[in-house]
Design a protein around this motif. Structure first.
Motif, PDB file in Angstrom:
ATOM      1  N   GLN A  96     -10.790 -13.120  39.205  1.00 59.62           N
ATOM      2  CA  GLN A  96     -11.237 -14.303  38.030  1.00 59.62           C
ATOM      3  C   GLN A  96     -10.616 -15.732  38.512  1.00 59.62           C
ATOM      4  O   GLN A  96     -11.296 -16.614  38.286  1.00 59.62           O
ATOM      5  N   VAL A  97      -9.490 -15.425  38.982  1.00 54.64           N
ATOM      6  CA  VAL A  97      -8.614 -16.892  39.365  1.00 54.64           C
ATOM      7  C   VAL A  97      -9.458 -17.625  40.460  1.00 54.64           C
ATOM      8  O   VAL A  97      -9.620 -18.750  40.801  1.00 54.64           O
ATOM      9  N   LYS A  98     -10.032 -16.582  41.485  1.00 57.85           N
ATOM     10  CA  LYS A  98     -10.502 -17.193  42.539  1.00 57.85           C
ATOM     11  C   LYS A  98     -11.979 -17.195  42.303  1.00 57.85           C
ATOM     12  O   LYS A  98     -12.796 -17.862  43.056  1.00 57.85           O
ATOM     13  N   GLY A  99     -12.460 -16.910  41.171  1.00 55.31           N
ATOM     14  CA  GLY A  99     -13.799 -17.167  40.825  1.00 55.31           C
ATOM     15  C   GLY A  99     -14.982 -16.187  41.391  1.00 55.31           C
ATOM     16  O   GLY A  99     -15.951 -16.431  41.715  1.00 55.31           O
ATOM     17  N   VAL A 100     -14.270 -15.155  41.924  1.00 60.20           N
ATOM     18  CA  VAL A 100     -15.105 -13.880  42.473  1.00 60.20           C
ATOM     19  C   VAL A 100     -14.905 -12.759  41.672  1.00 60.20           C
ATOM     20  O   VAL A 100     -13.833 -11.969  41.516  1.00 60.20           O
ATOM     21  N   PRO A 101     -15.970 -12.499  40.594  1.00 62.74           N
ATOM     22  CA  PRO A 101     -15.739 -11.140  39.704  1.00 62.74           C
ATOM     23  C   PRO A 101     -15.653 -10.016  40.479  1.00 62.74           C
ATOM     24  O   PRO A 101     -16.252  -9.757  41.316  1.00 62.74           O
ATOM     25  N   LYS A 102     -15.123  -9.137  39.656  1.00 68.30           N
ATOM     26  CA  LYS A 102     -14.997  -7.584  40.516  1.00 68.30           C
ATOM     27  C   LYS A 102     -16.166  -6.980  40.161  1.00 68.30           C
ATOM     28  O   LYS A 102     -16.732  -7.034  39.085  1.00 68.30           O
ATOM     29  N   LYS A 103     -16.553  -6.248  41.318  1.00 68.78           N
ATOM     30  CA  LYS A 103     -17.621  -5.416  41.122  1.00 68.78           C
ATOM     31  C   LYS A 103     -17.505  -4.197  40.307  1.00 68.78           C
ATOM     32  O   LYS A 103     -16.751  -3.590  39.989  1.00 68.78           O
ATOM     33  N   LEU A 104     -18.792  -3.696  39.747  1.00 70.81           N
ATOM     34  CA  LEU A 104     -18.683  -2.469  38.944  1.00 70.81           C
ATOM     35  C   LEU A 104     -19.548  -1.506  39.610  1.00 70.81           C
ATOM     36  O   LEU A 104     -20.814  -1.819  39.990  1.00 70.81           O
ATOM     37  N   THR A 105     -18.849  -0.293  39.991  1.00 71.20           N
ATOM     38  CA  THR A 105     -19.366   0.626  40.922  1.00 71.20           C
ATOM     39  C   THR A 105     -20.071   1.901  39.867  1.00 71.20           C
ATOM     40  O   THR A 105     -18.916   2.455  39.090  1.00 71.20           O
ATOM     41  N   VAL A 106     -21.323   2.158  40.053  1.00 70.40           N
ATOM     42  CA  VAL A 106     -21.760   3.472  39.457  1.00 70.40           C
ATOM     43  C   VAL A 106     -22.339   4.446  40.418  1.00 70.40           C
ATOM     44  O   VAL A 106     -22.782   4.368  41.445  1.00 70.40           O
ATOM     45  N   ALA A 107     -21.908   5.822  40.051  1.00 68.59           N
ATOM     46  CA  ALA A 107     -22.319   6.796  41.112  1.00 68.59           C
ATOM     47  C   ALA A 107     -23.220   7.823  40.365  1.00 68.59           C
ATOM     48  O   ALA A 107     -23.165   7.893  39.248  1.00 68.59           O
ATOM     49  N   ALA A 108     -24.204   8.359  41.067  1.00 71.81           N
ATOM     50  CA  ALA A 108     -24.917   9.310  40.529  1.00 71.81           C
ATOM     51  C   ALA A 108     -25.711  10.228  41.601  1.00 71.81           C
ATOM     52  O   ALA A 108     -25.588   9.634  42.885  1.00 71.81           O
ATOM     53  N   ASP A 141     -19.050  15.697  40.969  1.00 75.04           N
ATOM     54  CA  ASP A 141     -17.899  14.839  40.408  1.00 75.04           C
ATOM     55  C   ASP A 141     -17.241  14.318  41.516  1.00 75.04           C
ATOM     56  O   ASP A 141     -16.837  14.883  42.418  1.00 75.04           O
ATOM     57  N   PRO A 142     -17.253  12.775  41.517  1.00 68.79           N
ATOM     58  CA  PRO A 142     -16.851  12.252  42.562  1.00 68.79           C
ATOM     59  C   PRO A 142     -15.175  11.938  42.473  1.00 68.79           C
ATOM     60  O   PRO A 142     -14.683  12.153  41.491  1.00 68.79           O
ATOM     61  N   ASP A 143     -14.479  11.694  43.615  1.00 68.37           N
ATOM     62  CA  ASP A 143     -13.145  11.222  43.609  1.00 68.37           C
ATOM     63  C   ASP A 143     -13.117   9.904  43.203  1.00 68.37           C
ATOM     64  O   ASP A 143     -13.357   9.111  44.010  1.00 68.37           O
ATOM     65  N   ASP A 150     -16.184   3.326  39.007  1.00 64.29           N
ATOM     66  CA  ASP A 150     -16.099   2.953  37.739  1.00 64.29           C
ATOM     67  C   ASP A 150     -16.614   3.973  36.666  1.00 64.29           C
ATOM     68  O   ASP A 150     -15.997   4.520  35.779  1.00 64.29           O
ATOM     69  N   VAL A 151     -17.943   4.544  36.901  1.00 66.91           N
ATOM     70  CA  VAL A 151     -18.480   5.384  36.248  1.00 66.91           C
ATOM     71  C   VAL A 151     -19.522   6.284  36.922  1.00 66.91           C
ATOM     72  O   VAL A 151     -20.104   5.728  37.755  1.00 66.91           O
ATOM     73  N   ALA A 152     -19.411   7.720  36.598  1.00 66.17           N
ATOM     74  CA  ALA A 152     -20.353   8.427  37.378  1.00 66.17           C
ATOM     75  C   ALA A 152     -21.453   9.208  36.164  1.00 66.17           C
ATOM     76  O   ALA A 152     -20.663   9.647  35.180  1.00 66.17           O
ATOM     77  N   ILE A 153     -22.384   9.472  36.757  1.00 68.10           N
ATOM     78  CA  ILE A 153     -23.316  10.417  35.927  1.00 68.10           C
ATOM     79  C   ILE A 153     -23.476  11.583  36.637  1.00 68.10           C
ATOM     80  O   ILE A 153     -24.311  11.562  37.796  1.00 68.10           O
ATOM     81  N   VAL A 154     -22.998  12.470  36.143  1.00 68.37           N
ATOM     82  CA  VAL A 154     -22.721  13.905  37.011  1.00 68.37           C
ATOM     83  C   VAL A 154     -23.711  15.118  36.326  1.00 68.37           C
ATOM     84  O   VAL A 154     -24.044  14.997  34.966  1.00 68.37           O
TER      85      VAL A 154
END
Length: 315
Positions: A96-108, A141-143, A150-154
């Protein structure tokens, strides 16, 4: 402004470098991989973790688990979630300080991703264009730590649902075919080619368990074409190759578009499997809750809408 020296007791928080080395080693499954990510030598990683263990007075890793692997001790398993969560918070704050948002990762898994999830993730991303969204394909089920999910659909058997799982939906199974095959197939199922997915512990996906319902002959097994994945079954059914046992909501878009039709409007069975949401205990992205709520709302809509469309069309 001059900062005054503190007279408070010395902090018991270990050096950040040693905590990073510990988290990376566990997440990546070895010292060499952690060293590559951290741009240091393997011996440096090992030295950092040894120093962390000495400072805490506890063994964190078991270094003789099979072919040179590592494993967590009880103390290490207790420490890891807090370290991972703290590093995740630091990463997000620095981004956020650098102005680069953190990515949101979804697995399925692949079928669910391509047939249901992909379009919806794109719609969600359009609502939050400032946040990078990363979708990855994983079976089972991911590691969470290793894959940085961040979130997995299993996809799991209904008997395996845990107390902390959020059930997105349970599948519904029924025969479907292409529109051009429908007039013939709905009157003579026993004379059609039958398309079947190979799937463990799901009797409703096998034509032999529909035999009595459709009066299939004793040699009906010779009419079955078996596929290793549902995507193949779906492609063959849309192409008019035969009758498939469709899975709602995965075939939702195909029913809406008319590429597939239900053989009989009131004939269906609940599946033995369902899709559940599982979140990483140590990763709390700021958009995690909005995404979960978005997916819950999307999951609540399709089944009723598809049934209504089918009835209106006389399917």
């Amino acid at each position: 402004m001059t900062l005054k020296s503190s007279t408070s007791p010395k902090s018991h928080i270990p050096p950040l470098a040693s905590l990073r080395a510990f988290e990376a080693t566990v997440r990546l499954g070895g010292f060499a991989r952690a060293a590559t990510e951290l741009s240091v030598s393997t011996s440096a990683v090992s030295h950092q973790i040894r120093g962390l263990e000495d400072l805490l007075g506890a063994r964190l890793l078991e270094r003789s688990t099979g072919l040179g692997g590592i494993g967590l001790t009880e103390a290490g398993a207790s420490l890891l979630p807090a370290v991972s969560h703290a590093l995740s918070l630091l990463e997000e704050a620095c981004s956020q300080v650098k102005g680069v948002p953190k990515k949101l990762t979804v697995a399925a898994n692949g079928s669910f991703s391509s047939m249901w999830l992909a379009r919806r993730l794109a719609e969600f991303s359009a609502r939050y264009p400032e946040t990078p969204l990363n979708a990855i394909t994983l079976d089972g089920d991911p590691d969470f730590a290793r894959h940085e999910v961040d979130v997995a659909i299993v996809h799991i058997h209904v008997d395996k649902v845990r107390a902390d799982d959020l059930v997105l939906f349970r599948e519904e199974v029924f025969p479907v075919c292409a529109p051009e095959l429908h007039p013939f197939a709905s009157k003579a199922v026993c004379r059609c080619r039958l398309l079947q997915e190979t799937h463990e512990n799901a009797p409703e996906f096998e034509w032999r368990n529909w035999k009595a319902q459709f009066g299939l002959p004793s040699d009906f097994d010779t009419k079955i074409v078996r596929y290793s994945g549902f995507s193949q079954v779906l492609g063959a059914a849309i192409g008019g190759a035969g009758i498939a046992l469709g899975r709602l909501p995965l075939i939702e878009a195909d029913l809406r578009s008319g590429r597939l039709m239900r053989l009989f409007p009131d004939l269906s069975r609940p599946a033995s499997w369902c899709f559940v949401l599982r979140t990483a205990p140590e990763r709390r992205h700021k958009l995690l809750e909005p995404l979960i709520e978005f997916l819950r709302l999307e999951a609540a809509l399709p089944a009723a809408q598809v049934r209504s469309s089918a009835v209106a069309a006389g399917v």
